[in-house]
Write an enzyme that holds these catalytic residues in place. Sequence first.
Site, mmCIF file in Angstrom:
data_model
loop_
_atom_site.group_PDB
_atom_site.id
_atom_site.type_symbol
_atom_site.label_atom_id
_atom_site.label_comp_id
_atom_site.label_asym_id
_atom_site.label_seq_id
_atom_site.Cartn_x
_atom_site.Cartn_y
_atom_site.Cartn_z
ATOM 1 N N HIS A 102 0.782 -1.270 0.151
ATOM 2 C CA HIS A 102 -0.118 -0.092 0.129
ATOM 3 C C HIS A 102 0.979 1.461 -0.003
ATOM 4 O O HIS A 102 0.336 2.434 -0.222
ATOM 5 C CB HIS A 102 -0.951 -0.067 1.118
ATOM 6 C CG HIS A 102 -0.450 0.200 2.570
ATOM 7 N ND1 HIS A 102 0.051 -0.522 3.357
ATOM 8 C CD2 HIS A 102 -0.051 1.507 3.171
ATOM 9 C CE1 HIS A 102 0.381 -0.120 4.447
ATOM 10 N NE2 HIS A 102 0.509 1.108 4.514
ATOM 11 N N ASP A 132 0.090 -7.582 1.529
ATOM 12 C CA ASP A 132 0.461 -6.356 1.482
ATOM 13 C C ASP A 132 2.112 -6.177 1.797
ATOM 14 O O ASP A 132 2.599 -5.484 2.351
ATOM 15 C CB ASP A 132 -0.218 -5.544 2.851
ATOM 16 C CG ASP A 132 -0.054 -4.021 2.809
ATOM 17 O OD1 ASP A 132 0.433 -3.512 1.639
ATOM 18 O OD2 ASP A 132 -0.311 -3.376 3.682
ATOM 19 N N SER A 206 4.725 2.347 7.901
ATOM 20 C CA SER A 206 4.411 1.349 7.047
ATOM 21 C C SER A 206 5.462 0.919 6.131
ATOM 22 O O SER A 206 6.067 1.471 5.518
ATOM 23 C CB SER A 206 3.076 1.612 6.000
ATOM 24 O OG SER A 206 2.151 1.718 7.031
#
Length: 476
Positions: A102, A132, A206
């Site tokens: 992402h 992911d 992230s």
Amino acid sequence: MMMASPATAPASAETQQGPASVADLAEGLLDAVVNISTSQSVGGGSVAPPRMQAPDGSPFQDFFDEFFKDRDGDGQRNRKVSSLGSGFVIDAKNGVIVTNNHVIDGADDIEVIFADGSKLKAELVGADPKTDLAVLKVTPVKPLTEVPFGDSDDMRIGDWVMAIGNPFGLGGTVTVGIISARGRDINSGPYDNFIQTDAAINRGNSGGPLFNMNGEVIGINTAIISPSGGSIGIGFAVPTELAVNVINQLKEFGETRRGWLGVRIQPVTDEIAESLGMDKAMGALVAGIIRGGPVDDGSIEPGDVITRFDGKDVDTMRDLPRVVAESPVGKAVDVTVIRKGEEQTVKVTLGRLEDSDQLASAEDPDKTGSEPAPTQKDVMVLGMSLAELTTDNRRDFGIADEVEGVLISEVDPDSAAADKRIDAGDVIVEIAQEEVATPADVEKRIAALKQDGRRNALLMLSGKTGELRFVTVRMD
């Protein structure tokens, strides 16, 4: 005799020093953690003025071309959207970097920013939205620092961990905490098995690494729960036990190549376990076989409960997709099932999930609209009016020719069957893993289960086009 008060008592050396420092550990890891900067052109916003065209040979044409170059064909102003995330180097020689999907999804340009401020353009090697994860590659102009993977299976709840990343664009940020939980399912994908940590993780972390105290990556920071958008001590990381295989496939093939069993599954509830005579609820109940799939040869049957796959226990339904996906395509594996009360082991050869997504997807039967009035009623069992399948009622209810069993022509709205969303037009194929062909078969099977002391009846139901599902109905 005077006693020293607590306020004036000398502090011990341990108290003066405070907790053990992680400075040496962090110093050796910071250079391997990078910031990921992406940009993407998106349309939208106000409509630009009509494009101007200067006369041939005009010196102003270059000005007009420059002015309108950021407008699309409809006159919309294009704008650049930037985002920031984190990543880490796993192969210094070849410039291989891991991050979250992402972070880079939809990006036109990806730039990697190193701890010393240097920047390199990156190309996308491969990405996997289901876990992911993404793998990037840069061309090193000087030696890079890499970090190794550790074994997340060795980590226990309460073990210390350290996160390094790029929260809110602030590069090289170190936070420390413990593993709060393991095996978390946050409904983000089919293979959820997250490590939960209270190490501060914020937006921008992230794709960054979660380290053990040996400096090994045991997780990739991916998500947080936060009403405010900031850390509240609930962060989630993809464990290396899941990530390493995906990353290796992305490096080698640029895509994932997951094993595929070709079954539709349901959870084994306490009611289903009781109806099958199982001591406890465990495993994955096979609700259907994908036509043309790896086990469409009778090796696994609807109604089987899969309890073990390739030497790994299947404690709950969600365990099975993960262990199957982690297995190599084409591998022959042993699958342990409970079939009609007996444990059996069958050998199956796995297919490839990515080649079979369309086959593997199963839609529920269409239960919208009103049902036609039944053409034939035979008996009432557990609040259901049952009839034999005939040419007429197949046509009336839209039931496919290949569906076999006993038609449910009506359902009492106050019955246990209605509570389980059984509808007119459903077809009973099996009861407690035994086939039924007539309403009388259903009556006999229910009576036998009651005589055996069972409280629930496990029904295999078929939809109008043959989709199977299992439902338990109380018999008392």
